[in-house]
Design a protein around this motif. Sequence first.
Motif, PDB file in Angstrom:
ATOM      1  N   GLN A 194      25.956  -7.471  -2.757  1.00 26.32           N
ATOM      2  CA  GLN A 194      26.325  -6.637  -1.683  1.00 26.32           C
ATOM      3  C   GLN A 194      25.548  -5.524  -1.593  1.00 26.32           C
ATOM      4  O   GLN A 194      25.124  -4.862  -2.556  1.00 26.32           O
ATOM      5  CB  GLN A 194      28.115  -6.225  -1.935  1.00 26.32           C
ATOM      6  N   HIS A 195      25.252  -5.207  -0.196  1.00 21.49           N
ATOM      7  CA  HIS A 195      24.131  -4.209   0.081  1.00 21.49           C
ATOM      8  C   HIS A 195      24.405  -3.671   1.527  1.00 21.49           C
ATOM      9  O   HIS A 195      24.990  -4.427   2.346  1.00 21.49           O
ATOM     10  CB  HIS A 195      22.656  -4.445  -0.115  1.00 21.49           C
ATOM     11  N   PRO A 196      23.899  -2.502   1.676  1.00 21.36           N
ATOM     12  CA  PRO A 196      24.231  -1.788   3.315  1.00 21.36           C
ATOM     13  C   PRO A 196      22.956  -2.014   3.889  1.00 21.36           C
ATOM     14  O   PRO A 196      23.042  -1.392   5.091  1.00 21.36           O
ATOM     15  CB  PRO A 196      24.423  -0.556   2.936  1.00 21.36           C
ATOM     16  N   TYR A 197      22.035  -2.733   3.528  1.00 21.79           N
ATOM     17  CA  TYR A 197      20.829  -2.853   4.313  1.00 21.79           C
ATOM     18  C   TYR A 197      20.880  -3.803   5.510  1.00 21.79           C
ATOM     19  O   TYR A 197      21.548  -4.954   5.486  1.00 21.79           O
ATOM     20  CB  TYR A 197      19.634  -3.271   3.312  1.00 21.79           C
ATOM     21  N   THR A 198      20.072  -3.707   6.401  1.00 23.10           N
ATOM     22  CA  THR A 198      20.092  -4.755   7.929  1.00 23.10           C
ATOM     23  C   THR A 198      19.600  -6.006   7.342  1.00 23.10           C
ATOM     24  O   THR A 198      19.909  -7.029   7.928  1.00 23.10           O
ATOM     25  CB  THR A 198      19.245  -3.833   8.682  1.00 23.10           C
ATOM     26  N   PHE A 199      18.435  -5.880   6.517  1.00 18.12           N
ATOM     27  CA  PHE A 199      17.549  -7.217   6.239  1.00 18.12           C
ATOM     28  C   PHE A 199      17.686  -7.587   4.895  1.00 18.12           C
ATOM     29  O   PHE A 199      17.682  -6.646   4.007  1.00 18.12           O
ATOM     30  CB  PHE A 199      16.007  -7.085   6.678  1.00 18.12           C
ATOM     31  N   GLU A 200      17.672  -8.986   4.512  1.00 19.25           N
ATOM     32  CA  GLU A 200      17.654  -9.299   3.318  1.00 19.25           C
ATOM     33  C   GLU A 200      16.719 -10.498   3.274  1.00 19.25           C
ATOM     34  O   GLU A 200      16.635 -11.480   3.878  1.00 19.25           O
ATOM     35  CB  GLU A 200      19.198  -9.961   2.703  1.00 19.25           C
ATOM     36  N   LEU A 201      15.762 -10.495   2.305  1.00 22.08           N
ATOM     37  CA  LEU A 201      14.692 -11.495   2.100  1.00 22.08           C
ATOM     38  C   LEU A 201      14.953 -12.187   0.713  1.00 22.08           C
ATOM     39  O   LEU A 201      15.111 -11.300  -0.197  1.00 22.08           O
ATOM     40  CB  LEU A 201      13.389 -11.026   2.373  1.00 22.08           C
ATOM     41  N   ASN A 202      14.856 -13.671   0.535  1.00 21.50           N
ATOM     42  CA  ASN A 202      14.799 -14.180  -0.708  1.00 21.50           C
ATOM     43  C   ASN A 202      13.580 -15.068  -0.722  1.00 21.50           C
ATOM     44  O   ASN A 202      13.388 -15.705   0.037  1.00 21.50           O
ATOM     45  CB  ASN A 202      16.142 -14.969  -0.808  1.00 21.50           C
ATOM     46  N   LYS A 203      13.164 -14.901  -1.937  1.00 21.03           N
ATOM     47  CA  LYS A 203      11.894 -15.671  -2.119  1.00 21.03           C
ATOM     48  C   LYS A 203      12.081 -16.377  -3.365  1.00 21.03           C
ATOM     49  O   LYS A 203      12.407 -16.032  -4.470  1.00 21.03           O
ATOM     50  CB  LYS A 203      10.501 -14.706  -2.343  1.00 21.03           C
ATOM     51  N   ASP A 204      11.669 -17.748  -3.357  1.00 23.66           N
ATOM     52  CA  ASP A 204      11.847 -18.583  -4.464  1.00 23.66           C
ATOM     53  C   ASP A 204      10.565 -19.008  -4.886  1.00 23.66           C
ATOM     54  O   ASP A 204       9.590 -19.489  -4.227  1.00 23.66           O
ATOM     55  CB  ASP A 204      12.282 -19.884  -4.067  1.00 23.66           C
ATOM     56  N   PHE A 205      10.173 -19.191  -6.277  1.00 24.14           N
ATOM     57  CA  PHE A 205       8.870 -19.728  -6.755  1.00 24.14           C
ATOM     58  C   PHE A 205       9.063 -20.112  -8.224  1.00 24.14           C
ATOM     59  O   PHE A 205      10.204 -19.733  -8.676  1.00 24.14           O
ATOM     60  CB  PHE A 205       7.767 -18.859  -6.444  1.00 24.14           C
ATOM     61  N   ASN A 206       8.147 -20.569  -8.875  1.00 23.60           N
ATOM     62  CA  ASN A 206       8.190 -20.972 -10.191  1.00 23.60           C
ATOM     63  C   ASN A 206       6.880 -20.588 -11.039  1.00 23.60           C
ATOM     64  O   ASN A 206       5.695 -20.595 -10.169  1.00 23.60           O
ATOM     65  CB  ASN A 206       8.635 -22.425 -10.259  1.00 23.60           C
TER      66      ASN A 206
END
Length: 142
Positions: free
Chosen positions: A10-22
């Motif tokens: 949970q956060h108050p920000y407008t944008f959320e980015l998720n990056k997957d890698f290994n």
Amino acid sequence: MFQQNYPSVQHPYTFELNKDFNFSAAHYIPNEDAGKCMRTHGHTYFVNLTIVGDKLDHNGFLVNFSELKQLVHGQFDHYLLNDLPQFEGKSPSTEIVAQTIYEMVQTSLDQRSNQPKCVQVYVRETPTSYVVYRPKEQRNHE
């Protein structure tokens, strides 16, 4: 990479980015009470970064996905983690790996004019074991 559901933050920000890698790396835990983990062994670590912010850069990004991957993958892939300067004086447990990734990523994000924040680092070490690292200061933004 397999499809994965991650714990959400949970956060108050407008944008959320998720990056997957290994990345693939070896490590050992240098204590006798670590059992078999005391011996050098390897993993394919799966990582998910959650980056948030309110402002985008001139490209319309919080941060370029490829920059995030290179930041971590380029430093850890095909190394013995115990030999890396990031783990000097530390035992490279999955918890410490997650915390170290957070510190590296947030240090890089702090250089950006749009000031994105890393709010979660998810590191899967095996099919049945993973760690989530969330910096304490971000928890207060709920």
